[in-house]
Design a protein around this motif. Structure first.
Motif, PDB file in Angstrom:
ATOM      1  N   ASP A  19       0.821  -1.210   0.000  1.00  0.00           N
ATOM      2  CA  ASP A  19       0.000   0.000   0.000  1.00  0.00           C
ATOM      3  C   ASP A  19       0.858   1.266   0.000  1.00  0.00           C
ATOM      4  N   ARG A  20       0.420   2.228  -0.772  1.00  0.00           N
ATOM      5  CA  ARG A  20       0.993   3.581  -0.774  1.00  0.00           C
ATOM      6  C   ARG A  20       2.525   3.577  -0.863  1.00  0.00           C
ATOM      7  N   GLN A  21       3.049   2.820  -1.808  1.00  0.00           N
ATOM      8  CA  GLN A  21       4.511   2.722  -1.925  1.00  0.00           C
ATOM      9  C   GLN A  21       5.129   4.052  -2.342  1.00  0.00           C
ATOM     10  N   LEU A  74       4.024   7.050  -1.845  1.00  0.00           N
ATOM     11  CA  LEU A  74       3.966   7.985  -0.722  1.00  0.00           C
ATOM     12  C   LEU A  74       5.061   7.667   0.302  1.00  0.00           C
ATOM     13  N   THR A  75       5.249   6.387   0.555  1.00  0.00           N
ATOM     14  CA  THR A  75       6.289   5.945   1.501  1.00  0.00           C
ATOM     15  C   THR A  75       7.664   6.401   1.018  1.00  0.00           C
ATOM     16  N   GLU A  91       5.326   7.067 -13.092  1.00  0.00           N
ATOM     17  CA  GLU A  91       4.842   7.476 -11.769  1.00  0.00           C
ATOM     18  C   GLU A  91       5.922   7.355 -10.691  1.00  0.00           C
TER      19      GLU A  91
END
Lengths: 184, 240
Positions: free
Chosen positions: A33-35, A37-38, A96
């Protein structure tokens, strides 16, 4: 009363903090999840290690900017040369992830060749700054890379650290690192 | 040029040489690994990967035809483990001007590779139009980071046999690529009697370990030496 640790201890603590931040980012990435963002948060957290230092201390003085940028291109060329001569096509970084690659590369340079280098140099001198920042950088990649890749990571750290020391510049390593990450 | 500047330039040059040696020892060289590689999805996982294995995915795409030429493009499996890339006009344009469909599917059964040790899944690439005469396409296959790397890409058409089509190298770690003039089924592998896989061509596993140890020694020995020298310099200044 605030008691500050000796400068040498602070430098080692800063290096340890940079390594821990990198390991935390790698461990957080094990969740799907949310790589992106991490990764961006990890890059920004590394940049924070440079807060409180003057740009010149970090190697980010605005003088001779064109030369620094050209130096960065030269570093990118050297970093990419072994891959370029063996190039046979293959997947490239998804668009991305380009922003993410830029954030992580800048964060790593500000932390390792910027803040950690400056702290070690002030306390122990330039040789310790080059070697210490290289050791911390290599250790930081120990969780994300198979062991056979670590010599190349260490050698890249040594090259970027040597540039930082020889030219008193961090713009070149940032440019070189960003371009190399975008290319691979 | 002053003596200090010469010394700095020499050490920088030394760092460049050290990097070139270390980066050449492992393909592709510098690799910062923004995200750790996803675990390889096996059709038939080796025992150590069986518990957490996910099945591999297939892929397909339709390619447009413009002015009688099939467009360039790349087609990937959904998990990115296999891909084909081609230039404009690589595929023969259908006479009716219809699009060309390309499919990639992992295979559960395939001819016995005999003396080849397969190091990846076998993927069959099919298309509704053949590759043109004298044209080729680039096949790229991912391989597991937990096993010896394949040295070459092998292929078979119809019922076999397997044949080697080579290795063009790949700038991405854990990927192998080769050019082909015909579609069929592809896998990465190496001869069963080889003592090592692809790594041997790039210096084997010994060279990276030697380089790692050398760098480790320089770094670990250099730090205390630098500190001692610094203290020595400070002592000299105090005495002076």
């Amino acid at each position: 009363m605030v008691v500050l640790a000796p400068a040498g201890m602070r430098a080692v603590g800063l290096a340890a903090m940079a390594v821990i931040l990198e390991w935390a980012r790698v461990l957080a990435l094990r969740s799907p999840d949310r790589q992106a963002l991490t990764l961006i948060a990890g890059g920004l957290a590394l940049c924070l290690l440079g807060v409180g230092r003057r740009p010149a201390e970090l190697g980010l003085a605005a003088t001779r900017l064109p030369e620094r940028l050209i130096g960065g291109l030269a570093l990118a060329g050297i970093l990419l040369l072994p891959a370029a001569v063996r190039w046979g096509g293959g997947p490239v970084l998804a668009p991305e992830f380009a922003v993410v690659a830029v954030a992580v590369s800048i964060g790593e340079e500000v932390a390792f060749r910027g803040a950690v280098f400056a702290a070690l140099e002030q306390s122990y001198g330039p040789a310790a700054a080059v070697l210490g920042s290289t050791a911390a950088w290599t250790l930081a990649h120990a969780l994300s890379h198979p062991p056979e890749f670590l010599p190349a990571v260490a050698a890249a750290g040594l090259l970027l650290g040597a540039w930082r020391w020889a030219v008193r510049d961090l713009v070149g390593p940032i440019v070189g690192h960003v371009l190399a990450d975008l290319a691979l | 040029m002053t003596r200090t500047a010469r010394r700095r330039a020499a050490l920088l040059a030394l760092a460049v040489v050290a990097y070139a040696i270390a980066a050449w020892a492992v393909a592709p060289g510098f690799y910062d690994g923004i995200a750790p590689p996803a675990p390889y999805r096996w059709v038939s996982p080796p025992p150590q990967f069986r518990a957490a294995n996910q099945p591999p995915l297939s892929g397909h795409a339709t390619i447009r035809v413009n002015n009688g030429r099939v467009d360039p493009g790349s087609v990937f499996t959904q998990d990115g483990q296999a891909a084909i890339s081609f230039t404009p006009g690589a595929f023969v344009a259908p006479a009716d001007g219809s699009q060309v469909t390309i499919q990639i599917a992992p295979q559960t059964t395939f001819p016995d590779p005999r003396d080849i040790q397969l190091a990846t899944n076998v993927y069959c690439f099919t298309s509704t139009a053949p590759l043109g005469s004298g044209k080729d396409a680039l096949i790229t296959l991912q391989y597991s980071s937990g096993l010896p790397a394949p040295g070459d890409v092998y292929m078979y058409e119809g019922n076999g046999p397997w044949r080697k089509i080579g290795n063009t190298g790949s700038a991405a770690p854990f990927y192998i690529a080769a050019r082909t003039t015909a579609l069929g089924c592809f896998a990465g592998g190496y001869p069963r009697n080889a003592s090592q896989a692809a790594g041997a061509r790039l210096g084997g596993q010994t060279l990276p370990i030697i380089v790692a140890l050398a760098i480790l020694v320089v770094v670990l020995a250099g730090i205390p030496l630098a500190v001692l020298r610094r203290r020595g310099d400070a002592g000299d200044e105090d005495e002076g």
